[in-house]
Design a protein around this motif. Structure first.
Motif, PDB file in Angstrom:
ATOM      1  N   SER A 295       0.799  -1.225   0.000  1.00  0.00           N
ATOM      2  CA  SER A 295       0.000   0.000   0.000  1.00  0.00           C
ATOM      3  C   SER A 295       0.826   1.266   0.000  1.00  0.00           C
ATOM      4  N   SER A 296       0.187   2.325  -0.523  1.00  0.00           N
ATOM      5  CA  SER A 296       0.721   3.651  -0.264  1.00  0.00           C
ATOM      6  C   SER A 296       0.021   4.234   0.966  1.00  0.00           C
ATOM      7  N   ARG A 297      -1.104   3.620   1.361  1.00  0.00           N
ATOM      8  CA  ARG A 297      -1.811   4.040   2.563  1.00  0.00           C
ATOM      9  C   ARG A 297      -2.563   2.852   3.127  1.00  0.00           C
ATOM     10  N   VAL A 298      -2.549   2.712   4.446  1.00  0.00           N
ATOM     11  CA  VAL A 298      -3.334   1.651   5.057  1.00  0.00           C
ATOM     12  C   VAL A 298      -4.384   2.292   5.955  1.00  0.00           C
ATOM     13  N   VAL A 299      -5.636   1.906   5.725  1.00  0.00           N
ATOM     14  CA  VAL A 299      -6.740   2.414   6.536  1.00  0.00           C
ATOM     15  C   VAL A 299      -7.169   1.295   7.480  1.00  0.00           C
ATOM     16  N   VAL A 300      -7.059   1.539   8.795  1.00  0.00           N
ATOM     17  CA  VAL A 300      -7.405   0.505   9.766  1.00  0.00           C
ATOM     18  C   VAL A 300      -8.832   0.742  10.249  1.00  0.00           C
ATOM     19  N   MET A 301      -9.622  -0.327  10.265  1.00  0.00           N
ATOM     20  CA  MET A 301     -11.017  -0.206  10.672  1.00  0.00           C
ATOM     21  C   MET A 301     -11.286  -1.055  11.908  1.00  0.00           C
ATOM     22  N   ALA A 302     -12.307  -0.630  12.672  1.00  0.00           N
ATOM     23  CA  ALA A 302     -12.748  -1.410  13.828  1.00  0.00           C
ATOM     24  C   ALA A 302     -14.209  -1.772  13.630  1.00  0.00           C
ATOM     25  N   ALA A 303     -14.639  -2.790  14.369  1.00  0.00           N
ATOM     26  CA  ALA A 303     -15.997  -3.304  14.152  1.00  0.00           C
ATOM     27  C   ALA A 303     -16.977  -2.810  15.218  1.00  0.00           C
ATOM     28  N   ARG A 304     -18.234  -3.061  14.942  1.00  0.00           N
ATOM     29  CA  ARG A 304     -19.337  -2.838  15.897  1.00  0.00           C
ATOM     30  C   ARG A 304     -19.359  -1.455  16.519  1.00  0.00           C
ATOM     31  N   PRO A 305     -19.752  -0.440  15.856  1.00  0.00           N
ATOM     32  CA  PRO A 305     -20.053  -0.433  14.423  1.00  0.00           C
ATOM     33  C   PRO A 305     -18.782  -0.208  13.616  1.00  0.00           C
ATOM     34  N   GLY A 306     -18.790  -0.567  12.350  1.00  0.00           N
ATOM     35  CA  GLY A 306     -17.620  -0.398  11.498  1.00  0.00           C
ATOM     36  C   GLY A 306     -17.241   1.059  11.372  1.00  0.00           C
ATOM     37  N   ARG A 307     -15.973   1.352  11.605  1.00  0.00           N
ATOM     38  CA  ARG A 307     -15.504   2.736  11.480  1.00  0.00           C
ATOM     39  C   ARG A 307     -14.000   2.730  11.232  1.00  0.00           C
ATOM     40  N   ILE A 308     -13.488   3.881  10.798  1.00  0.00           N
ATOM     41  CA  ILE A 308     -12.055   4.001  10.534  1.00  0.00           C
ATOM     42  C   ILE A 308     -11.374   4.501  11.796  1.00  0.00           C
ATOM     43  N   ILE A 309     -10.329   3.806  12.254  1.00  0.00           N
ATOM     44  CA  ILE A 309      -9.637   4.265  13.467  1.00  0.00           C
ATOM     45  C   ILE A 309      -8.231   4.760  13.187  1.00  0.00           C
ATOM     46  N   ALA A 310      -7.694   4.488  12.017  1.00  0.00           N
ATOM     47  CA  ALA A 310      -6.355   5.008  11.716  1.00  0.00           C
ATOM     48  C   ALA A 310      -6.159   5.039  10.208  1.00  0.00           C
ATOM     49  N   ASP A 311      -5.323   5.950   9.758  1.00  0.00           N
ATOM     50  CA  ASP A 311      -5.080   6.124   8.331  1.00  0.00           C
ATOM     51  C   ASP A 311      -3.586   6.407   8.193  1.00  0.00           C
ATOM     52  N   ILE A 312      -2.848   5.403   7.781  1.00  0.00           N
ATOM     53  CA  ILE A 312      -1.384   5.485   7.886  1.00  0.00           C
ATOM     54  C   ILE A 312      -0.713   5.408   6.529  1.00  0.00           C
ATOM     55  N   PRO A 313      -0.035   6.490   6.113  1.00  0.00           N
ATOM     56  CA  PRO A 313       0.708   6.433   4.848  1.00  0.00           C
ATOM     57  C   PRO A 313       1.932   5.549   5.005  1.00  0.00           C
ATOM     58  N   ILE A 314       2.229   4.770   3.978  1.00  0.00           N
ATOM     59  CA  ILE A 314       3.394   3.878   4.016  1.00  0.00           C
ATOM     60  C   ILE A 314       4.443   4.436   3.060  1.00  0.00           C
ATOM     61  N   GLU A 315       5.560   4.819   3.589  1.00  0.00           N
ATOM     62  CA  GLU A 315       6.652   5.302   2.744  1.00  0.00           C
ATOM     63  C   GLU A 315       7.565   4.128   2.462  1.00  0.00           C
ATOM     64  N   GLY A 316       7.609   3.710   1.236  1.00  0.00           N
ATOM     65  CA  GLY A 316       8.477   2.585   0.906  1.00  0.00           C
ATOM     66  C   GLY A 316       9.476   2.986  -0.145  1.00  0.00           C
ATOM     67  N   PRO A 317      10.372   2.081  -0.494  1.00  0.00           N
ATOM     68  CA  PRO A 317      11.312   2.361  -1.572  1.00  0.00           C
ATOM     69  C   PRO A 317      10.556   2.445  -2.899  1.00  0.00           C
ATOM     70  N   GLU A 318      11.191   3.042  -3.887  1.00  0.00           N
ATOM     71  CA  GLU A 318      10.586   3.210  -5.222  1.00  0.00           C
ATOM     72  C   GLU A 318      10.068   1.875  -5.750  1.00  0.00           C
ATOM     73  N   VAL A 319      10.929   0.875  -5.729  1.00  0.00           N
ATOM     74  CA  VAL A 319      10.521  -0.450  -6.158  1.00  0.00           C
ATOM     75  C   VAL A 319      10.540  -1.381  -4.946  1.00  0.00           C
ATOM     76  N   ARG A 320       9.367  -1.916  -4.635  1.00  0.00           N
ATOM     77  CA  ARG A 320       9.303  -2.790  -3.459  1.00  0.00           C
ATOM     78  C   ARG A 320       9.532  -4.230  -3.897  1.00  0.00           C
ATOM     79  N   ASP A 321      10.473  -4.892  -3.274  1.00  0.00           N
ATOM     80  CA  ASP A 321      10.730  -6.285  -3.614  1.00  0.00           C
ATOM     81  C   ASP A 321      10.902  -7.078  -2.327  1.00  0.00           C
ATOM     82  N   GLU A 322      11.396  -8.301  -2.462  1.00  0.00           N
ATOM     83  CA  GLU A 322      11.500  -9.171  -1.293  1.00  0.00           C
ATOM     84  C   GLU A 322      12.384  -8.562  -0.200  1.00  0.00           C
ATOM     85  N   LYS A 323      13.334  -7.715  -0.617  1.00  0.00           N
ATOM     86  CA  LYS A 323      14.201  -7.096   0.377  1.00  0.00           C
ATOM     87  C   LYS A 323      13.393  -6.177   1.293  1.00  0.00           C
TER      88      LYS A 323
END
Ligand SMILES: Nc1ncnc2c1ncn2[C@@H]1O[C@H](COP(=O)(O)OP(=O)(O)OP(=O)(O)O)[C@@H](O)[C@H]1O
Ligand SMILES: [Mg+2]
Lengths: 278, 264
Positions: free
Chosen positions: A224-252
């Motif tokens: 992801s370039s962003r991960v949105v974390v949700m919680a249940a009962r009732p469903g809602r968004i609890i966190a929104d986290i940008p992921i900074e990764g290398p240009e090309v993501r590989d096994e490393k």
């Protein structure tokens, strides 16, 4: 998905870090969803997805991830609030109507139709002529590693292969916006990792927008370039986290420090989501 | 013997045949032993020779009965499918009319056949109407059930791809309904024959337009029991043939994909 390497990248590098102010393609504003049976699936969800982003929805079972995705796809209606999708444009015979494709949590293949017929379906429905759709179907099947299975009925495929056929069906649309509901959930770890990498390649080359549902923290961080974390009962968004990764993501990247740090952060959020549930 | 027992297919055919032959032999011997009169229970051999003797008469009657049965069956399928599609398109129509389809189904045909035969001048048409009424309901109810039991995921997929109503009907609802429809065909073909026989009994048309049921009735009056049995045999064989044809059709249509028809 192994023929990516031969494909010329289109439109330059995309995604890993969308510049702010880029066009919003999906928007949920104060969206609530209560199903007819009274289940309060979503409560006040606000989410914006920009063009070229790869957004993952992460959360415990039943927190409304599929529901949100279906509302973006226009399959479910919001009970209140507003959903907008700006995936329109390029309406032509070759490019089916809306430029949006969805991979459902189940393979949802037509049992009476062979693999090729299933993959071709969205193109057929849009009136794309056979001469155009056939190469696209074959290309999509190659991408998911199902070449040679064109004339097989879905029941003759394994669960994972059925899921891949379902992904091929979405790829054949060549969508601008790709909604994927746990597409690799039914696959073994090894195949899942391979398809993750292939999906990422494809995303970088074609520059589409992805909203991706998963239960796996590792998969979410890797893709992801962003991960949105949700919680249940009732469903809602609890966190929104940008992921900074290398240009090309590989096994490393999978064993790098930042990767592990992101996993830890997400895992904390998820623990919080699960606590709130009980 | 061992080989046959292990071959499921051969056994399916051979076992019932052996059983049938054994029963016929016992029947023959029992009559021979008890000296039961032919006008009560004829032995199989007498029935067989009667069938040969009356071949011309019985086959022309068989043709009449077949004509009624098949015409009624085709009518039932056409009307049934049309009604089912209408019902599937309009909820209001289904809710207001379906109860009457049920009324039609539960009313014994013997009870309304005399009315139909009085109202309709042409006896053949009257008999076809009776048989159609009997055969109609399974087609309607099965086809509706089929048109409605569409995988909701596939329905969502069609909606996502902006399928028109017509595309959804042809590419999704019709194939989903096919297994149910063929189940309906099986029941309905048998019912068409039963309806034809009942209609013939009530109409009592003799002469050159006499069907098998009329022959059975007449043989009963004339105490020609061997001929009665021979006619009965032909009715039964017709029913079995219809069933086999429907099973084959269903296999041809669904053999590739539907669980019920996949042979292992
Ligand atoms: N068609 C429906 N009718 C009624 N309730 C529903 C329906 N679909 C989902 N729900 C309910 O809405 C809630 C959210 O469901 P949803 O399928 O969106 O969860 P999810 O996050 O995708 O879960 P999972 O990870 O298990 O797939 C659940 O409590 C579920 O019971
Ligand atoms: Mg789900």
């Amino acid at each position: 998905m192994n023929s990516n390497a031969q494909m010329a990248p289109q439109g330059g590098m995309r995604g890993a870090d969308p510049s702010p102010g880029e066009e919003v393609v999906l928007r949920a504003q104060g969206v609530e969803k209560t199903y007819p049976n009274g289940t309060h699936a979503l409560d006040e969800v606000n989410l914006e997805v920009r063009r070229g982003e790869f957004v993952s929805l992460l959360g415990p079972s039943g927190c409304g991830k599929s529901t949100l995705l279906k509302m973006f796809a226009g399959i479910e209606q919001a009970s209140s609030g507003e959903i907008s999708a700006y995936a329109q444009g390029d309406e032509s015979m070759e490019n089916p109507s809306h430029g949006m494709a969805m991979v459902f949590q189940e393979a949802t293949l037509m049992p009476w139709s062979r693999v090729a017929g299933n993959v071709r379906l969205p193109l057929d429905l849009a009136g794309v002529p056979k001469s155009v759709s056939t190469p696209r179907v074959n290309e999509a099947l190659n991408l998911v590693g199902l070449e040679g299975f064109e004339n097989v009925y879905p029941r003759e495929l394994s669960g994972g292969m059925q899921m891949r056929a379902s992904i091929a069906r979405a790829l054949a649309v060549q969508p601008k916006v790709f909604l994927m509901d746990e597409p690799f959930g039914a696959l073994d770890e090894f195949t899942r990792n391979r398809l993750d990498a292939d999906l990422l390649d494809l995303w970088r080359q074609r520059g589409f927008t992805v909203v991706f549902v998963t239960h796996s923290i590792y998969e979410a961080v890797f893709l992801s370039s962003r991960v949105v974390v949700m919680a249940a009962r009732p469903g809602r968004i609890i966190a929104d986290i940008p992921i900074e990764g290398p240009e090309v993501r590989d096994e490393k990247f999978r064993v790098s420090k930042p990767f592990i740090e992101y996993c830890r952060v997400l895992s904390d959020h998820l623990a919080r989501a699960n606590q709130g549930e009980c | 013997m061992e080989a046959i027992m292990n071959n499921e297919r051969a056994m399916r055919f051979i076992a019932p045949t052996l059983f049938g032959v054994a029963m016929l032999l016992i029947w023959e011997v029992m009559i021979w032993v008890t000296q039961a009169p032919v006008y009560l229970v004829p032995p199989p051999s007498v029935i067989g020779s009667q069938l040969v003797q009356d071949w011309g008469l019985l086959t022309s009657s068989l043709l009449i009965t077949l004509q009624i049965t098949l015409t009624a069956f085709v009518c039932a399928v056409t009307i049934g499918v049309a009604v089912a599609f209408l019902f599937a398109q309009s909820r209001v129509l289904e809710v207001s009319l379906f109860p009457y389809a049920v009324v039609l189904q539960v009313t014994p045909i013997v009870a309304i056949a005399p009315l139909i035969i009085i109202w309709v001048d042409n006896a053949f048409v009257a008999m076809v109407i009776c048989a159609t009424l009997v055969a109609l309901f399974p087609i309607i109810s099965n086809t509706i059930l089929g048109l409605r039991s569409v995988n909701p995921g596939l329905l969502a997929l069609f909606r996502l791809n902006k399928a028109t109503r017509w595309q959804t009907l042809i590419r999704l609802r019709v194939p989903s309904a096919a297994p149910y429809f063929f189940g309906g065909l099986r029941i309905s073909s048998g019912l068409a024959l039963i309806g034809a026989v009942v209609a013939e009994f009530v109409a009592g048309v003799g002469g050159t337009r006499a069907g098998l049921a009329y022959q059975i009735l007449q043989s009963g009056y004339q105490i020609n029991i061997p001929r009665l049995f021979a006619a009965l045999l032909l009715v039964t064989l017709t029913g079995v043939a219809l069933f086999v044809i429907m099973v084959t059709l269903s296999k041809l249509a669904l053999g590739g994909w539907h669980e019920s028809e996949i042979s292992d």
